[in-house]
Design a protein around this motif. Structure first.
Motif, PDB file in Angstrom:
ATOM      1  N   SER A 168      -8.117   1.894  -0.807  1.00 20.33           N
ATOM      2  CA  SER A 168      -7.639   2.601  -1.993  1.00 20.33           C
ATOM      3  C   SER A 168      -8.126   1.921  -3.269  1.00 20.33           C
ATOM      4  O   SER A 168      -8.373   0.712  -3.304  1.00 20.33           O
ATOM      5  CB  SER A 168      -6.111   2.683  -2.001  1.00 20.33           C
ATOM      6  OG  SER A 168      -5.536   1.392  -2.070  1.00 20.33           O
ATOM      7  N   GLN A 183      -7.702  -2.158  -2.903  1.00 18.50           N
ATOM      8  CA  GLN A 183      -6.870  -2.648  -1.808  1.00 18.50           C
ATOM      9  C   GLN A 183      -7.379  -2.169  -0.459  1.00 18.50           C
ATOM     10  O   GLN A 183      -7.891  -1.050  -0.333  1.00 18.50           O
ATOM     11  CB  GLN A 183      -5.436  -2.146  -2.021  1.00 18.50           C
ATOM     12  CG  GLN A 183      -4.393  -2.774  -1.143  1.00 18.50           C
ATOM     13  CD  GLN A 183      -2.992  -2.445  -1.636  1.00 18.50           C
ATOM     14  OE1 GLN A 183      -2.798  -1.628  -2.524  1.00 18.50           O
ATOM     15  NE2 GLN A 183      -1.997  -3.087  -1.064  1.00 18.50           N
ATOM     16  N   SER A 210      -6.689   1.654   5.728  1.00 16.05           N
ATOM     17  CA  SER A 210      -6.522   2.350   4.457  1.00 16.05           C
ATOM     18  C   SER A 210      -7.305   1.618   3.370  1.00 16.05           C
ATOM     19  O   SER A 210      -7.159   0.400   3.202  1.00 16.05           O
ATOM     20  CB  SER A 210      -5.041   2.417   4.069  1.00 16.05           C
ATOM     21  OG  SER A 210      -4.884   2.914   2.762  1.00 16.05           O
ATOM     22  N   ASP A 214       0.851  -1.191   0.000  1.00 10.98           N
ATOM     23  CA  ASP A 214       0.000   0.000   0.000  1.00 10.98           C
ATOM     24  C   ASP A 214       0.887   1.241   0.000  1.00 10.98           C
ATOM     25  O   ASP A 214       1.309   1.726   1.050  1.00 10.98           O
ATOM     26  CB  ASP A 214      -0.919  -0.016   1.218  1.00 10.98           C
ATOM     27  CG  ASP A 214      -1.904   1.144   1.211  1.00 10.98           C
ATOM     28  OD1 ASP A 214      -1.993   1.843   0.181  1.00 10.98           O
ATOM     29  OD2 ASP A 214      -2.578   1.357   2.231  1.00 10.98           O
ATOM     30  N   ASN A 269      -5.775  -2.129   3.539  1.00 12.36           N
ATOM     31  CA  ASN A 269      -4.607  -2.374   4.385  1.00 12.36           C
ATOM     32  C   ASN A 269      -4.937  -1.885   5.789  1.00 12.36           C
ATOM     33  O   ASN A 269      -5.431  -0.768   5.963  1.00 12.36           O
ATOM     34  CB  ASN A 269      -3.384  -1.630   3.844  1.00 12.36           C
ATOM     35  CG  ASN A 269      -2.112  -1.980   4.598  1.00 12.36           C
ATOM     36  OD1 ASN A 269      -1.814  -3.153   4.788  1.00 12.36           O
ATOM     37  ND2 ASN A 269      -1.372  -0.973   5.036  1.00 12.36           N
ATOM     38  N   GLN A 289      -7.852   7.384  -2.201  1.00 15.18           N
ATOM     39  CA  GLN A 289      -7.467   6.683  -0.978  1.00 15.18           C
ATOM     40  C   GLN A 289      -8.077   7.358   0.248  1.00 15.18           C
ATOM     41  O   GLN A 289      -8.095   8.585   0.360  1.00 15.18           O
ATOM     42  CB  GLN A 289      -5.946   6.649  -0.822  1.00 15.18           C
ATOM     43  CG  GLN A 289      -5.480   5.950   0.451  1.00 15.18           C
ATOM     44  CD  GLN A 289      -4.110   5.334   0.310  1.00 15.18           C
ATOM     45  OE1 GLN A 289      -3.454   5.492  -0.699  1.00 15.18           O
ATOM     46  NE2 GLN A 289      -3.666   4.613   1.324  1.00 15.18           N
ATOM     47  N   ASN A 335      -4.235  -7.451   4.981  1.00 16.12           N
ATOM     48  CA  ASN A 335      -4.194  -6.809   3.671  1.00 16.12           C
ATOM     49  C   ASN A 335      -5.002  -7.635   2.685  1.00 16.12           C
ATOM     50  O   ASN A 335      -4.926  -8.870   2.690  1.00 16.12           O
ATOM     51  CB  ASN A 335      -2.734  -6.697   3.199  1.00 16.12           C
ATOM     52  CG  ASN A 335      -2.594  -5.951   1.877  1.00 16.12           C
ATOM     53  OD1 ASN A 335      -2.916  -6.480   0.827  1.00 16.12           O
ATOM     54  ND2 ASN A 335      -2.085  -4.731   1.955  1.00 16.12           N
ATOM     55  N   THR A 388       4.177   0.321   7.107  1.00 21.39           N
ATOM     56  CA  THR A 388       3.075   1.279   7.077  1.00 21.39           C
ATOM     57  C   THR A 388       3.342   2.383   8.091  1.00 21.39           C
ATOM     58  O   THR A 388       3.921   2.140   9.150  1.00 21.39           O
ATOM     59  CB  THR A 388       1.752   0.571   7.407  1.00 21.39           C
ATOM     60  OG1 THR A 388       1.494  -0.402   6.391  1.00 21.39           O
ATOM     61  CG2 THR A 388       0.595   1.545   7.473  1.00 21.39           C
ATOM     62  N   THR A 405      -7.704   7.078   4.441  1.00 15.31           N
ATOM     63  CA  THR A 405      -6.907   6.527   5.536  1.00 15.31           C
ATOM     64  C   THR A 405      -7.458   7.056   6.853  1.00 15.31           C
ATOM     65  O   THR A 405      -7.539   8.271   7.062  1.00 15.31           O
ATOM     66  CB  THR A 405      -5.429   6.921   5.404  1.00 15.31           C
ATOM     67  OG1 THR A 405      -4.940   6.501   4.135  1.00 15.31           O
ATOM     68  CG2 THR A 405      -4.603   6.254   6.496  1.00 15.31           C
TER      69      THR A 405
END
Length: 744
Positions: free
Chosen positions: A253, A279, A251, A181, A281, A236, A298, A211, A238
């Motif tokens: 995205s 994705q 996160s 990520d 994460n 994205q 993930n 991360t 977060t």
């Protein structure tokens, strides 16, 4: 608790987040730290060791990372200087005491004005690290360290990769970085040399990605949007925060890119090479049993077309076309991957214990020119490390011992490729890999100047395959297996000569087995594993030094010499173009120099220059009576120069990056007609640092890549047939974006 690592001998420092040596410079008040200087709650460093913070008036060096209210002052207070702790050597150590070449890139550089579209962006400015960005997510970026990994036709080979404590390198030695990520990346550490004594198989170099640490506020919500040429769109979200002893980060995205490789279909010019990636994460950490536990999870869904490599003639046409054969065969990759890892680190009888486990599930459908590959993979592993430290008359002695065990199960099927669809079944086999290892390492202070670090690791890896294709006479055949093992020692010596100068030397080993896909590819077309392909082994000697130049500059210099036996060399055959097979050379050698100079004459200006050379040659290698001894090893750039100039920050920042790379050979016979032209690239990015807008933190930015719009080869395919060695890079492209954050 007593102060550990009491000596302060900084032979390097941080400028713009990229480390040379072992000192971080910051005019920002330091965040709460754990026992080794990492963020509170971070699993990046254990609680058993503490590092003192020192303020040096005589040796104050301006940093380029200053808050707005600080840069408006006419003078600066002395800047806190803290020894940088890295964990890439399996135990925490200050970089300025490490007898190995180590680099670190921090969060403020990784996130500033980046599009977060490629791993290459995250590795800018690292000497000895060569990234061939194929701009082709169906194959992934080729990352090599001092030439290890340059043979890779897809994914990453030859180097170990760890993401948030979970190995991205499988037991057989292959790695993928698709699940990384990039939008929430906070730290990169690089061991620029063999690390088999620490990581075992396929550790010609090591990269660890972490991360970023969660926000220290209860909740921080950030939304980031990037739009760019060639249909780039990245969104994205977060969310992170700290609730007492718990920290969390989530996160989400989505990335889309249409690509730039064109082809003519139905009379019109179309684009082939798009990517769609979604994705998730997440990290969570909390205190537990006197230590800390961390969970990482993930999930990735990726679909990407593969436009393929071109001949020299097709490259010279200049239209950056897609390979017509790849388009006709519908070459692409569709991946669904989920993984999770759990780590606990805490005290045990006056020592520190680390226990970790991870699991990965990967489903892949991959039409390539000659086949459709269907792969179902399950991976699992455990790790345990026990560390201890005790005070000595001239410094602290510490040692660590541990074990690792991992398994890999691949259900592999291959079908004939009929215009991108499955045809007849050609291969159906179950492949298993079991790896086990034990290791020990120690740091021994000899006196107040010299430190010795040594380690030893033993790996044993079992490959087995069951061929399940029906045979003429009865049941499927058991294809058998192979067991490969290696003992890998290392030895390093570091001398803290003065407060501003340190030197080191080391001997380290590399051990690399063929991967399952490399073993499974028989030139004769049989199932099972190739019994003639042997592991690659080698030894590297290195000399290096790090130092300061007054109050405004730092430098690092390293020389290495590597001898390899049974180097794994890719090749193709005319009957199956695009399918890569492997063979062993006899002996080969590599030697080179890595030099870095960082200069910061003013808090608003920072410059970084790196030079990487690599003279790689076959010393004993022949094929079918033809000798290639003395030839250069293809796929490796003999020299590369990179320069980065950063202006700001404060309320704004700007960055200019230039790169010059020498011609890369693509064939064992070193045919000059199959070499890439030298390339020179210039990128620019600029933006605003978190402007306060009605309580919201707004950070707009833009970037231009390949500013001079040069035609260049971004990646090569070594020893390909039909002359298809080259993958073109895109022309000038622009992206712009912004992040909007709020916290409370």
């Amino acid at each position: 608790m007593p102060q550990r690592f009491p000596r302060f001998s900084p032979p390097g420092f941080l400028l713009s987040g990229a480390l040379v040596g072992g000192v971080v410079l910051s005019a920002v008040a330091p965040a709460p730290v754990n026992a080794v200087g990492g963020p509170t709650g971070s699993m990046g460093a254990p609680p058993a060791i503490t590092v003192p913070s020192a303020t040096i008036s005589a040796d104050t060096i301006p940093a380029d990372t200053l808050p707005v209210d600080t840069i408006q002052r006419d003078t600066l207070d002395p800047i806190p200087v803290r020894g940088v702790i890295v964990n890439i050597l399996r135990s925490p150590i200050r970089v300025d005491r490490a007898p190995f070449a180590i680099s670190v890139i921090q969060e403020e550089v990784l996130g500033r004005g980046r599009s977060a579209s490629s791993v290459e962006e995250a590795l800018h400015g690292l000497p000895g690290v060569q990234v061939q960005n194929r701009f082709n997510d169906a194959l992934g970026e080729q990352v090599s360290i001092r030439g290890f990994g340059a043979r890779s036709g897809f994914g990453v080979r030859g180097i170990q990769v760890v993401v948030d404590g979970i190995p991205a390198t499988l037991p057989d030695g292959q790695s993928t970085l698709e699940h990384l990520d990039l939008g929430s990346l906070g730290r990169v550490e690089a061991l620029r040399g063999p690390g088999a004594a620490l990581y075992g198989n396929a550790a010609g170099g090591v990269l660890t990605f972490e991360t970023r640490a969660p926000s220290e506020s209860r909740v921080r919500q950030e939304l980031r949007v990037v739009e760019g040429d060639h249909g780039m769109h990245r969104l994205q979200s977060t969310t992170s925060g700290t609730l007492g002893a718990q920290q969390y980060l989530v996160s989400l995205s989505r990335y889309e890119w249409d690509g730039f490789r064109t082809y003519r279909g139905d009379g019109n010019r179309s684009v082939y090479g798009n990517t769609r990636r979604e994705q998730v994460n997440a990290t969570f950490s909390s205190s537990l049993l006197g230590g800390e536990i961390r969970l990482v999870a993930n999930h990735l869904e990726l679909g990407s077309e593969n436009p393929g490599a071109l001949t020299r003639f097709e490259m010279e046409v200049g239209d950056r076309r897609a390979s017509s054969g790849n388009v006709a065969q519908g070459t692409r990759k569709d991946v669904v991957q989920s993984q999770a890892g759990l780590t606990w680190r805490g005290p045990l009888a006056g020592r520190e214990l680390e226990l970790a486990t991870h699991a990965v599930r990967r489903e892949l459908v991959n039409p390539i020119p000659w086949a459709v590959v269907d792969l179902d993979r399950k991976v699992g592993g455990i790790r345990g490390i026990l560390r201890t430290e005790q005070a000595g008359p001239v410094g602290d002695l510490w040692w660590a011992a541990g074990f690792e065990a991992s398994s890999q199960l691949d259900e592999r099927r291959q079908f004939a490729n009929e215009a991108g669809e499955r045809g007849s079944l050609r291969l159906d086999q179950r492949e298993r890999v079991f790896g086990g290892a034990v290791f020990i390492q120690a740091l021994l202070p000899i006196n107040r100047v010299l430190d010795v670090m040594t380690g030893l690791r033993y790996d044993r890896i079992r490959f087995s395959a069951a061929d399940r294709l029906p045979r003429t006479f009865g049941a499927p055949e058991e294809a058998g297996g192979r067991t490969l093992d290696s003992a890998s020692p290392s030895f390093g010596l570091h001398a803290s000569i003065t407060r501003a100068l340190g030197a080191y030397m080391n001997l380290s080993t590399a051990f690399e087995t063929p991967t399952t896909s490399e073993l499974a590819n028989h030139p004769d077309g049989l199932g099972g594993f190739n019994p003639e392909l042997e592991p690659q082994v080698g030894i590297t000697g290195e000399l290096g030094a790090r130092g300061l130049l007054g109050e405004v500059a730092a430098w690092e210099l390293a020389f290495f010499h590597t001898v390899l036996y049974n180097e794994l060399v890719p090749f193709e055959v005319a009957q199956v173009p695009g399918r890569r097979f492997f063979r062993n050379s006899g002996r080969s050698e590599r030697e080179g120099i890595e030099a870095t100079l960082q200069f910061s004459p003013d808090p608003m200006v920072a410059a970084r220059m790196t030079l990487s050379t690599n003279r790689a040659h076959f010393r004993s290698y022949s094929v079918d009576g033809v000798s290639y001894s003395g030839n250069r090893v293809p796929g490796i750039a003999p020299h590369r120069i990179e320069g980065i100039l950063r202006l700001g920050p404060g309320s704004w920042f700007a960055e200019f990056r230039g790169e010059a790379m020498a011609s890369i050979l693509t064939r064992d016979d070193n045919d000059p007609q199959a070499a890439t032209p030298p390339r020179r690239l210039l990128d620019v990015r600029a933006g605003v640092n978190e402007a306060n807008l009605l309580g919201l933190r707004l950070s707009p930015f833009l970037g231009i890549t390949n500013v001079l719009d040069v035609a260049y080869t971004s990646s090569v395919s070594v020893n390909a047939v039909d002359g298809r060695y080259f993958e073109p890079g895109p022309g000038r492209a622009m992206y712009f974006g912004a992040s909007l954050a709020v916290q409370y």
